[in-house]
Design a protein around this motif. Structure first.
Motif, PDB file in Angstrom:
ATOM      1  N   MET A 284       0.750  -1.179   0.005  1.00 29.93           N
ATOM      2  CA  MET A 284      -0.096  -0.044  -0.084  1.00 29.93           C
ATOM      3  C   MET A 284       0.744   1.221  -0.095  1.00 29.93           C
ATOM      4  O   MET A 284       0.176   2.261  -0.304  1.00 29.93           O
ATOM      5  N   GLY A 285       2.064   1.035   0.197  1.00 31.01           N
ATOM      6  CA  GLY A 285       2.943   2.345   0.504  1.00 31.01           C
ATOM      7  C   GLY A 285       3.871   2.085   1.738  1.00 31.01           C
ATOM      8  O   GLY A 285       3.717   1.298   2.711  1.00 31.01           O
ATOM      9  N   PRO A 286       4.580   3.337   2.053  1.00 30.98           N
ATOM     10  CA  PRO A 286       5.306   3.276   3.147  1.00 30.98           C
ATOM     11  C   PRO A 286       4.612   3.696   4.430  1.00 30.98           C
ATOM     12  O   PRO A 286       3.611   4.429   4.549  1.00 30.98           O
ATOM     13  N   SER A 287       4.917   3.067   5.467  1.00 29.14           N
ATOM     14  CA  SER A 287       4.457   3.468   7.012  1.00 29.14           C
ATOM     15  C   SER A 287       4.902   4.587   7.426  1.00 29.14           C
ATOM     16  O   SER A 287       5.714   5.435   6.744  1.00 29.14           O
ATOM     17  N   THR A 288       4.597   5.174   8.469  1.00 24.80           N
ATOM     18  CA  THR A 288       4.944   6.350   9.290  1.00 24.80           C
ATOM     19  C   THR A 288       6.513   6.437   8.922  1.00 24.80           C
ATOM     20  O   THR A 288       6.988   7.537   8.833  1.00 24.80           O
TER      21      THR A 288
ATOM     22  N   PHE B 215      -0.385  -4.343  11.195  1.00 21.05           N
ATOM     23  CA  PHE B 215      -1.037  -2.966  10.816  1.00 21.05           C
ATOM     24  C   PHE B 215      -0.169  -1.905  11.475  1.00 21.05           C
ATOM     25  O   PHE B 215      -0.268  -0.537  11.151  1.00 21.05           O
ATOM     26  N   ASN B 216       0.919  -2.214  12.090  1.00 26.00           N
ATOM     27  CA  ASN B 216       1.822  -1.132  12.640  1.00 26.00           C
ATOM     28  C   ASN B 216       3.197  -1.932  12.433  1.00 26.00           C
ATOM     29  O   ASN B 216       3.948  -1.991  13.158  1.00 26.00           O
ATOM     30  N   PRO B 217       3.708  -1.599  11.057  1.00 29.10           N
ATOM     31  CA  PRO B 217       5.329  -2.087  10.830  1.00 29.10           C
ATOM     32  C   PRO B 217       6.205  -1.579  11.793  1.00 29.10           C
ATOM     33  O   PRO B 217       7.188  -2.593  12.197  1.00 29.10           O
ATOM     34  N   ASP B 218       6.141  -0.440  11.852  1.00 26.40           N
ATOM     35  CA  ASP B 218       7.351   0.197  12.553  1.00 26.40           C
ATOM     36  C   ASP B 218       7.448  -0.242  13.985  1.00 26.40           C
ATOM     37  O   ASP B 218       8.408  -0.615  14.439  1.00 26.40           O
ATOM     38  N   GLY B 219       6.333  -0.343  14.519  1.00 29.30           N
ATOM     39  CA  GLY B 219       6.167  -0.923  15.900  1.00 29.30           C
ATOM     40  C   GLY B 219       6.629  -2.195  16.193  1.00 29.30           C
ATOM     41  O   GLY B 219       7.228  -2.696  17.062  1.00 29.30           O
TER      42      GLY B 219
ATOM     43  N   TYR C 109      -4.250   3.824   4.958  1.00 28.84           N
ATOM     44  CA  TYR C 109      -4.212   2.622   4.320  1.00 28.84           C
ATOM     45  C   TYR C 109      -5.638   1.781   4.795  1.00 28.84           C
ATOM     46  O   TYR C 109      -6.218   0.903   3.934  1.00 28.84           O
ATOM     47  N   GLY C 110      -5.793   1.327   5.963  1.00 32.70           N
ATOM     48  CA  GLY C 110      -6.669   0.543   6.390  1.00 32.70           C
ATOM     49  C   GLY C 110      -7.927   1.018   6.053  1.00 32.70           C
ATOM     50  O   GLY C 110      -8.989   0.114   5.574  1.00 32.70           O
ATOM     51  N   ALA C 111      -8.273   2.295   6.068  1.00 30.09           N
ATOM     52  CA  ALA C 111      -9.661   2.791   5.522  1.00 30.09           C
ATOM     53  C   ALA C 111      -9.971   2.623   4.097  1.00 30.09           C
ATOM     54  O   ALA C 111     -11.096   2.280   3.664  1.00 30.09           O
TER      55      ALA C 111
ATOM     56  N   ASN D 299       8.604   1.940   6.555  1.00 27.03           N
ATOM     57  CA  ASN D 299       8.371   0.492   6.164  1.00 27.03           C
ATOM     58  C   ASN D 299       7.165   0.078   5.189  1.00 27.03           C
ATOM     59  O   ASN D 299       6.057   0.885   5.309  1.00 27.03           O
ATOM     60  N   PRO D 300       7.501  -1.261   4.339  1.00 26.00           N
ATOM     61  CA  PRO D 300       6.164  -1.229   3.717  1.00 26.00           C
ATOM     62  C   PRO D 300       5.144  -1.789   4.390  1.00 26.00           C
ATOM     63  O   PRO D 300       4.983  -2.665   5.463  1.00 26.00           O
ATOM     64  N   PHE D 301       3.878  -1.245   4.084  1.00 32.44           N
ATOM     65  CA  PHE D 301       2.555  -1.548   4.548  1.00 32.44           C
ATOM     66  C   PHE D 301       1.721  -2.575   3.521  1.00 32.44           C
ATOM     67  O   PHE D 301       1.493  -2.264   2.459  1.00 32.44           O
TER      68      PHE D 301
END
Ligand SMILES: [Zn+2]
Length: 883
Positions: A78-82, A180-184, A231-233, A85-87
């Motif tokens: 879907m694109g990069p996270s905050t 849902f939170n790749p960074d974390g 992305y989720g929405a 990282n890939p989402f």
């Protein structure tokens, strides 16, 4: 056995083979399942193995490998996270279905919004469609199991050849958000690995596991302040409106092993009732499958009430989606935890004791609890949800149609018939952001190209109309309609004490954002055009002889001012209203670069209006304040993270101050304003938090490695005091105000401190306030507004002292009928008291905002109360010296 059963079995096997055949045909050399490495062989350990966590970058590699090796799985990035990282989103289904994904998406869209579609076409859609089930994992990164479970589920789904799995693949489109939170996930995995084998093994991350918002990342689905929520929405509210959605979580360690749907009481009304029946149906099947597999300790209809926050799993029922969650008992990150039977407890909601009941027939007896246990029970839950949808595909699809059409009908017949969002607003740009928020939910919004009159009111051209005669009427009702949280035996304990709602007691975004919305009883008949994309206003520019004026009522004017300051442009602020100028408007010099002004107008959407009179007499120069904000460890402070996001969104530069910087004795030389985000005093100073101890989730400084034992202590308190006495502005949010009140001995008190909840109670409600917008701290605000008031927030009373004249009451509660939305007990206690005060102290001041003026970057209606405190302030009155 009857011999005539054999041919039937053979036929089923043949049918099963024929389903798999196209995949075989595509890859003749690969027998399905043979060359695809299992997670165990790929990662080198079984998912959920003690003290082992697969890291997101490797998981991404694994999913891409599955995509390339299997015709049953497609990865969409879907694109990069905050943090870049890939989402990912995984689509798992039969190869035929995946080849027809767009056609199936359109069938799904028809059933989700069947307005104007003929019955024959609906029937065809039900016949040809596939049940769409979205499941998400790893939203809360400290809940480590789910991101591991997802890999094993994906592997099973691409390799299993049994009848159950082939039925699932053929009849459903399984959409997985595997993290849902790749960074974390990366933060927690690295933190855990760093501490394995030390005395800090299993201790939680000392900072927020989402860069801005930590655990609050599931409070963001309705406003979508983070890219992960966007992305989720897009998946859940716009592109695919699934028939079911499940988010897999973990809860505390000392109760049931697994919570599964449905929710406990109370529920939030006005979803289609079939949605609640479906949740009970999915939940029963999941619980049954867990029991069948010999898993004990499964509870349903308890712990999690059906009136929760508007995160993804709790808002989806109002999108006509069976929106659910599972919650597994936690271990200590990836470290096993031993539990004694007498440590196991029930829940205040729906499970009074840890004993058998119909929804908890098989208590887990205690013992070792490991991440592998969680992975196994989550896998059963994930597949069970798909299994029931696959077995009942047509029922599920027919329900989607029924829910959507019945909600539309209810909307057409009921009151209000629509919500009208007038073009004329105190802050029209913020009203447009609210419209964009509704569009983010996939809600249909229309706009009137011409002015019109409806129910006696005149509306300008550009007015928005949100009709209730649409499938998403349920979500519209809660985002725009006034809300009263129930007060009954489900929400009070046996002693009559109110039980805190799961989160806020209202989610009305119009109230949060300070946007006027008119509910109307009859449908708006004027010509309307559907708003097809998010509004991105371009701003406007008209240069006057004396430069430009920016409207101080617009939140985005503050962003424009920050951008002007970035470009070294001088800005003045109006104090004396005059023709065409209001107190709080900004004046921009005629010498500002026209290219820069054009760029800023474009970026912020504000209008640079012509200033043709010399307004220098009634205005003063304003400069950028040097802002510092305190940040502690102990798991991080979400209000601090949200405030960072707010400041960045509006272009305010700031410096994060940790303990060492707070303790420095030259704060006043480096900062003009210091923010203490909402927090209790003990956590800021590092004193032992009251009521701590007990479970692993309680956070005590001594649990962390020494470098993360935060708290600025007496030294920090003295430094902050000196900062204010030397002319600094200390801004406190909500309970952080207790620090200056107690430690600087300010002559005010918090009137609700220590008041029993039966006597005063406001768990996330919007309360009506007066605002003194002649005070520079409230410039640009309307004179009446709404304050977001949470449990633990402050209400101020001025105590008699020789410093009365140094206290300004900026925001005060109205005298009666305080509650706009939510739940309020004991309004008499706070009526006419102050919600925000400024207290002169030495040569500086403390600005105490007792409520949440910037709550989760959602309360746009009160952002300016924060912003005004972050600009250079007018010189303090001469009486202040030596007081
Ligand atoms: Zn969670």
């Amino acid at each position: 056995m009857k011999p005539n059963r054999l041919p039937l079995r053979l036929a089923l096997v043949m049918l099963a083979l024929s389903v798999a055949l196209p995949g075989l045909a595509l890859r003749p050399t690969v027998a399905l399942g043979q060359q695809i490495p299992s997670p165990e062989s790929f990662f080198g350990f079984e998912m959920g193995a003690d003290r082992k966590l697969a890291r997101w970058d490797k998981l991404v590699e694994y999913y891409n490998l599955l995509d390339s090796e299997s015709p049953r799985l497609q990865v969409v990035n879907m694109g990069p996270s905050t943090l870049g990282n890939p989402f990912l989103v995984l689509f798992i289904s039969s190869p035929e279905n995946l080849a027809n994904l767009e056609a199936l998406r359109q069938i799904n869209a028809t059933l989700s919004d069947p307005r104007g579609v003929a019955e024959a076409e609906i029937q065809q859609a039900i016949d040809q469609g596939k049940a769409v089930v979205v499941q998400s994992f790893g939203l809360h990164s400290s809940e480590v199991a789910a991101s591991q479970t997802a890999a094993e589920v994906a592997y099973d789904m691409v390799t299993r050849e049994d009848e159950e799995m082939l039925r699932i693949l053929d009849n459903t489109i399984a959409i997985m958000i595997p993290c849902f939170n790749p960074d974390g996930e990366i933060m927690v995995t690295d933190w855990y690995n760093q501490n394995v084998g030390t005395e800090y093994e299993g201790v939680g991350l000392p900072w927020l596991y989402h860069h801005y918002i930590g655990h609050d990342n599931n409070r963001d689905a309705f406003m979508q302040n983070t890219i992960e929520s966007v992305y989720g929405a897009k998946i859940i509210f716009q592109d695919w409106i699934p028939q079911a959605y499940i988010d897999h979580h973990q809860m505390g360690a000392y109760g049931a092993r697994l919570y599964v749907p449905p929710y406990a009481e109370p529920i939030r009304p006005e979803a289609d009732p079939l949605t609640w029946r479906e949740m009970a149906w999915y939940g029963a099947h999941i619980a049954y499958k867990e029991e069948e597999a010999g898993k004990s300790g499964v509870v349903n209809a308890a712990v999690y009430s059906g009136w929760g926050h508007f995160g993804f799993h709790w808002i989806t029922p109002f999108h006509n989606i069976a929106g659910m969650l599972t919650e597994s008992a936690s271990a200590r990150l990836a470290t096993p935890l031993f539990l004694h039977p007498d440590q196991l407890q029930g829940s205040r909601r729906g499970m009074p004791e840890y004993e058998e009941q119909t929804t908890f027939p098989n208590p887990w007896p205690g013992g070792w609890w490991r991440v592998r246990d969680i992975v196994e029970q989550q896998k059963i839950a994930v597949i069970a949800a798909l299994d029931i949808a696959a077995r009942n595909r047509k029922t599920v699809l027919r329900n989607a149609y029924l829910k959507a059409s019945r909600q539309t009908e209810r909307g057409a017949k009921g009151k209000p018939a629509a919500f009208v969002v007038p073009a004329a607003q105190h802050d029209p740009l913020t009203a447009q952001k609210m419209i964009n928020t509704l569009l983010g939910q996939g809600i249909e919004v229309q706009q009137a190209p011409e002015a019109f009159t409806h129910e006696g009111r005149v509306y300008d051209a550009g007015t928005f109309v949100v009709s209730m005669a649409q499938p998403k009427r349920g979500v519209i009702r809660w985002l725009l309609g006034r809300t009263f949280y129930p007060d009954n035996s489900y929400t009070r304990d046996r002693d009559g004490n109110p039980i805190r709602p799961y989160d806020m007691s209202t989610d009305n975004i119009a109230e949060y954002m300070g946007v006027r919305v008119d509910p109307v009883d009859t449908a708006v008949e004027t010509a309307l055009a559907k708003v097809t994309q998010k509004i991105d206003p371009a701003g406007s520019i008209a240069k006057g002889q004396h430069g430009y004026v920016l409207d101080g009522r617009l939140n985005d004017s503050f962003k424009a001012v920050n951008l002007l300051w970035d470009g070294k442009v001088a800005v003045r602020r109006v104090d004396q209203p005059s023709a065409g100028l209001r107190a709080g408007d900004f004046i921009v010099s005629a010498s500002a670069s026209e290219a820069l002004v054009a760029e800023i107008a474009q970026e912020t959407g504000v209008g640079f209006q012509a200033l043709d009179t010399d307004a220098s007499a009634g205005s003063r120069p304003v400069t950028r304040a040097r802002i510092g904000m305190y940040q502690r460890y102990l798991g991080g402070n979400m209000d601090e993270g949200w405030t960072r996001l707010l400041l960045e969104n509006f272009g305010f530069p700031y410096t994060t101050l940790k303990d060492a910087e707070i303790k420095a004795d030259d704060l006043h030389e480096n900062y003009d304003v210091i923010i203490l985000p909402a927090d209790n005093v003990a956590r800021m100073t590092g004193e032992r938090p009251e009521g701590s101890g007990g479970g692993f989730r309680s956070r005590r400084p001594e649990d962390y490695p020494p470098e993360y034992r935060s708290g600025f202590g007496k030294e920090g308190v003295e430094a902050l005091k000196a900062f204010v006495e030397n002319g600094g502005t200390l801004v406190t949010f909500a309970e952080a105000g207790a620090l200056p009140i107690e430690k600087f001995e300010l002559p005010i008190r918090n009137v609700v401190a220590g008041v029993p909840s039966k006597e005063f109670w406001s768990p996330g409600s919007t309360l009506r306030v007066h605002i003194d917008n002649t005070n520079p701290l409230a410039y640009g605000m309307p004179s009446e507004g709404l304050a977001m008031f949470l449990g633990g927030n402050h209400v101020y009373q001025v105590l008699p002292s020789d410093r009365n004249h140094r206290i300004e009451r900026i925001v005060t509660f109205v005298d009666r009928d305080l509650l706009q939305s939510g739940w309020l007990l004991g309004e008499a206690l706070i009526a006419e008291k102050a919600a925000m005060v400024s207290v002169g102290h030495g040569q500086g001041r403390v600005v105490l905002i007792g409520f949440r003026a910037q709550h989760r970057v959602q309360t746009h209606g009160t952002f300016k109360l924060v912003f005004n405190a972050l600009l250079s302030s007018p010189a303090l009155a001469p009486t202040t010296s030596g007081q």
